[in-house]
Design a protein around this motif. Structure first.
Motif, mmCIF file in Angstrom:
data_model
loop_
_atom_site.group_PDB
_atom_site.id
_atom_site.type_symbol
_atom_site.label_atom_id
_atom_site.label_comp_id
_atom_site.label_asym_id
_atom_site.label_seq_id
_atom_site.Cartn_x
_atom_site.Cartn_y
_atom_site.Cartn_z
ATOM 1 N N MET A 1 56.693 55.666 -54.467
ATOM 2 C CA MET A 1 57.365 54.971 -55.466
ATOM 3 C C MET A 1 56.208 54.853 -57.117
ATOM 4 O O MET A 1 54.934 54.060 -56.656
ATOM 5 N N ILE A 2 55.924 56.216 -57.704
ATOM 6 C CA ILE A 2 55.254 55.238 -58.539
ATOM 7 C C ILE A 2 55.777 54.423 -60.692
ATOM 8 O O ILE A 2 56.944 55.105 -60.242
ATOM 9 N N LEU B 1 44.467 52.313 -57.204
ATOM 10 C CA LEU B 1 44.910 53.978 -56.456
ATOM 11 C C LEU B 1 45.740 53.591 -55.286
ATOM 12 O O LEU B 1 44.942 53.888 -54.292
ATOM 13 N N SER B 2 47.057 53.935 -55.204
ATOM 14 C CA SER B 2 48.026 54.029 -54.421
ATOM 15 C C SER B 2 47.493 55.316 -54.118
ATOM 16 O O SER B 2 47.084 56.707 -54.124
ATOM 17 N N ILE B 3 48.114 55.868 -52.326
ATOM 18 C CA ILE B 3 48.134 57.059 -51.773
ATOM 19 C C ILE B 3 48.858 58.245 -52.562
ATOM 20 O O ILE B 3 48.874 58.908 -52.771
ATOM 21 N N ASP B 4 50.389 57.008 -52.822
ATOM 22 C CA ASP B 4 51.332 58.139 -53.282
ATOM 23 C C ASP B 4 50.354 58.526 -54.736
ATOM 24 O O ASP B 4 50.637 59.362 -55.137
ATOM 25 N N THR B 5 50.172 57.001 -55.328
ATOM 26 C CA THR B 5 49.250 57.874 -56.628
ATOM 27 C C THR B 5 48.143 59.253 -56.635
ATOM 28 O O THR B 5 48.445 59.942 -57.597
ATOM 29 N N MET B 6 47.602 58.867 -56.000
ATOM 30 C CA MET B 6 46.454 59.827 -55.567
ATOM 31 C C MET B 6 47.244 60.991 -55.260
ATOM 32 O O MET B 6 47.065 62.401 -55.869
ATOM 33 N N LEU C 1 41.894 50.828 -53.697
ATOM 34 C CA LEU C 1 42.798 51.103 -53.028
ATOM 35 C C LEU C 1 44.131 50.098 -52.612
ATOM 36 O O LEU C 1 45.006 50.452 -51.529
ATOM 37 N N LYS C 2 43.953 49.086 -53.146
ATOM 38 C CA LYS C 2 45.212 47.523 -52.677
ATOM 39 C C LYS C 2 45.110 46.905 -54.127
ATOM 40 O O LYS C 2 44.094 46.672 -54.879
#
Lengths: 589, 153
Positions: free
Chosen positions: B1-2, B36-41, B67-68
């Motif tokens: 989810m972004i 920066l979440s993994i989804d965002t990246m 990253l958190k």
């Protein structure tokens, strides 16, 4: 009577409450309809007295007050108008006898010429102080070769630390044949304990832009980058404004001053990596990659940013350029020693009275820098060492304080000139702990490319940690020296090549302290928590309970008016009890 | 989810095709998302064509990229040389105690504060120093730092 009031609003001033002082003056002036011009300026370098307020009368006479509080404003203004300034807190004056400040008198301010005098957000102020006259002179009267020759003759060397001759560097970039070339300003000031670049960027951003433009003309570049650490938000704000103003006024952009020379400047904000101060890592970072250094050659002068010839200079180096062009190389090289010409900016910090920013001629002995310009030690505790050059540098002991400030003399001590951070330490500092502190820093910041730097610094840190915990062995000292030698040999960039310096210099000058930690399990300075303990002196304890109430881990027991006791198993050795006790009933051993 | 897809799209389209834009692009996205979440990246990778490994490589290299999820206020504790010799450790300990943070924690449970140690804030003459958001505070003591923190509650 009209007069000017200047308030120093650099980061250091702000941290000391200068914004509140500025607002109080503004409010007082408008409320009482006093005709005075209120000006913002940046850091004059006397950070130890922030917030600083300077009153300038019409005839040019001025008084600077230090440690000003907002409530004092009405009185200060009234007294200045009555021509009977209050003597308290005056730190600088050009019309009161006996208050001349030796801090400024012993300095030669070239790179810092405008810092703390002009409003850094005003192009007009910079122009009124000979701003952009050098750029005009260069474009109107000088060839590229003549500019480079002038810089060569001045003897200016790179102020970022390594001390490479600036003029020679520029000549390499000029010789490189390419239509596209870049000028980069390295403003990634990462050395802990150094803040001269921040002060120049905050206090005189146009001088950097002018220096870059002159360099661009000399080497034939049309584009430039300022790589600034993101921890300096005010510096970035002032730079952005300065670039915009310089563009509108025609000092940057297309066909500058009507000549056939165009130059534009971008700002790149760093993202937090110390190694990006290394030039090839910095360029990789501008290109949007991980900031890892690469093998040189090719040097940036032939293949730099995006493979194009690039000239990289440090902030302080660039701040000198316009002054040299305007006043001539002979005037600049009057200062300094045979091989280190001109002046050097130092950031004085630590246990020193006048902490702040100073600029002194090269060749001044360290002793004079610390005791005359710096005002000596902060407290009664005696001098122990001065740390020069940050994590790449070393600790210089008392017996070497007559060493003069120049690149070669300082290198001989095992430290380096570095960017100019000078942290003074007294007997309350443990030298093994300092070495551990720097190793922790370099180990964290090692990019991981070279094995010796990546793993070697880790092993050194482990050994140092062991020693500070009282678990060291005598052979650890040999292992440290062995590792140090190999890390220096086996690392690609300056970070690894200099990382062992703090350990090597402390081992050279303070070996006894290492041995004391290892053999006797004692920390003479009382810093290493595993080796100290806090105890109640029973004769002195009155049972006031102050220490027990302050103890963060509740390890002090005892009722009112009864002798207290510290539970050694629970104690975290924070020293709060020692600071709290009014009866000197806590001892540290 | 972004969450802020529209804004992220705008940032990407502003930078796309410009050389050397990956870091400022990620900085702007982080300014909105706060981390920066993994989804965002992954989304950034799909949209920009830059390999996910490269984006992740940059994100983990620079300390500014988080990253958190981060707290509302960022407290930077300066651990530069001057602050270190002037008692930065007691300041850090006092802050952690006041915020009820254990050794390995950096963000408060209510999400109000994230603390981090930084190398040098460049205000060495006022050591020890902390920075909360964009404001710097100097000449601190373990007690005064608690008072400062209260302004942000």
């Amino acid at each position: 009577m009209s007069f000017t009031i200047k308030v120093g609003l650099a980061s250091c001033g702000r941290a000391a409450g200068a914004v509140e002082v500025y607002e109080a003056i503004d409010k007082y002036l408008s409320k009482n309809k006093i005709k005075a011009e209120l000006k913002k300026t940046a850091c004059i370098g006397m950070c130890f007295s922030e917030p600083l307020v300077e009153f300038v009368a019409e005839d040019g006479s001025s008084i600077t007050y230090g440690k000003v509080k907002p409530v004092e404003i009405p009185e200060l203004i009234k007294q200045f108008n009555n021509r009977s300034p209050i003597k308290n807190n005056i730190i600088l004056s050009n019309h009161l006898k006996g208050s001349e400040n030796t801090n400024l008198n012993n300095q030669v301010r070239i790179a810092l010429r405008n810092c703390g005098n002009i409003n850094p957000e005003s192009l007009d102020d910079y122009l009124a102080n000979k701003g952009y006259q050098s750029l005009e002179k260069v474009l109107n009267e000088m060839s590229q070769e003549e500019v480079i020759e002038e810089i060569k003759k001045s003897g200016l060397r790179g102020r970022g630390g390594a001390g490479f001759p600036t003029g020679l560097k520029w000549s390499f970039a000029l010789q490189a044949e390419n239509k596209k070339k870049y000028v980069v300003c390295n403003a990634d000031e990462g050395d802990p304990g150094a803040f001269m670049d921040r002060s120049v960027l905050e206090g005189d951003p146009h001088s950097i832009i002018e220096g870059m433009a002159i360099c661009a003309y000399a080497i034939g570049a049309d584009e430039g980058y300022i790589y600034c650490r993101a921890e300096y938000p005010l510096a970035i704000k002032h730079l952005k404004k300065a670039i915009k103003d310089a563009e509108s006024a025609g000092y940057l952009g297309h066909k500058i001053l009507g000549k056939n020379f165009s130059f534009k400047v971008h700002i790149k904000e760093g993202a937090g990596a110390f190694v990006c101060g290394e030039e090839t890592a910095l360029m990789a970072s501008i290109e949007g990659q991980r900031g890892m250094p690469r093998i040189r050659p090719p040097f940036p002068a032939t293949s730099g940013l995006w493979g194009k010839p690039t000239n990289i200079n440090n902030v302080e180096t660039l701040a000198n350029i316009a002054w040299i062009i305007l006043n001539g190389s002979a005037e600049y090289s009057k200062f300094g020693t045979e091989k280190s010409k001109g002046t050097k900016v130092f950031a004085l910090a630590g246990k020193i009275k006048n902490s702040g920013l100073i600029e002194v001629p090269m060749g001044m002995p360290l002793r004079n820098v610390i005791y005359d310009v710096g005002g000596g030690m902060l407290t009664d505790k005696p001098f122990k060492a001065v740390q020069l050059g940050g994590p790449s540098g070393g600790c210089i002991p008392e017996k070497l304080l007559d060493t003069i400030v120049d690149y070669d003399s300082i290198t001989k001590t095992g430290a380096i000139m570095g960017s100019g951070g000078m942290v003074v330490m007294d007997t309350s500092t443990c030298m093994v702990d300092v070495a551990k502190f720097f190793l922790n820093f370099t180990q964290n910041e090692s990019c991981g490319k070279c094995t010796f730097c990546r793993i070697g610094t880790k092993r050194m840190l482990e050994i140092l940690t062991r020693i500070t915990e009282g678990k060291g062995k005598m052979e650890d000292i040999d292992t440290l020296e062995n590792l140090a030698e190999n890390i220096i040999k086996g690392s690609l960039c300056g970070l690894g090549q200099t990382a062992p310096n703090p350990v090597l210099t402390t081992l050279r000058y303070f070996r006894d302290e290492y041995i004391e930690h290892i053999m006797n399990k004692k920390c003479p300075a009382g810093v290493c928590t595993s080796l100290i303990k806090f105890e109640v002196i029973e004769d002195k304890c009155v049972g006031c309970t102050a220490c027990a109430r302050k103890c963060p881990v509740n390890c002090i027991s005892g009722e009112v008016k009864k002798i207290h006791k510290i539970d050694q198993d629970k104690c975290i050795k924070c020293g709060v009890c020692l600071e709290t006790c009014k009866f000197d009933a806590i001892k540290k051993s | 989810m972004i969450k802020n897809k529209k804004q992220i799209d705008e940032i990407i389209s502003k930078f796309i095709g410009k050389k050397g834009s990956l870091i400022p692009l990620m900085q702007e996205i982080q300014n909105i998302e706060r981390y920066l979440s993994i989804d965002t990246m992954r989304y950034l990778s799909e949209k920009s064509g830059v390999k996910l490994a490269e984006i992740y490589g940059v994100a983990t290299f620079y300390t500014m990229f988080k990253l958190k999820p981060q707290g509302k206020h960022i407290v930077r504790i300066c651990k530069g040389t001057a602050c270190h010799v002037s008692g930065a450790n007691s300041i850090a300990r006092s802050l952690k105690q006041e915020l009820n943070l254990k050794d390995n924690e950096d963000t408060t449970k209510d999400g109000l504060f994230t603390i981090m140690e930084v190398a040098c804030l460049g205000c060495c003459s006022l050591a020890p120093v902390i920075m909360i958001d964009d404001n710097t505070y100097g000449k601190l003591t373990p007690d005064s730092v608690v008072d400062i923190l209260k302004k942000y509650n």
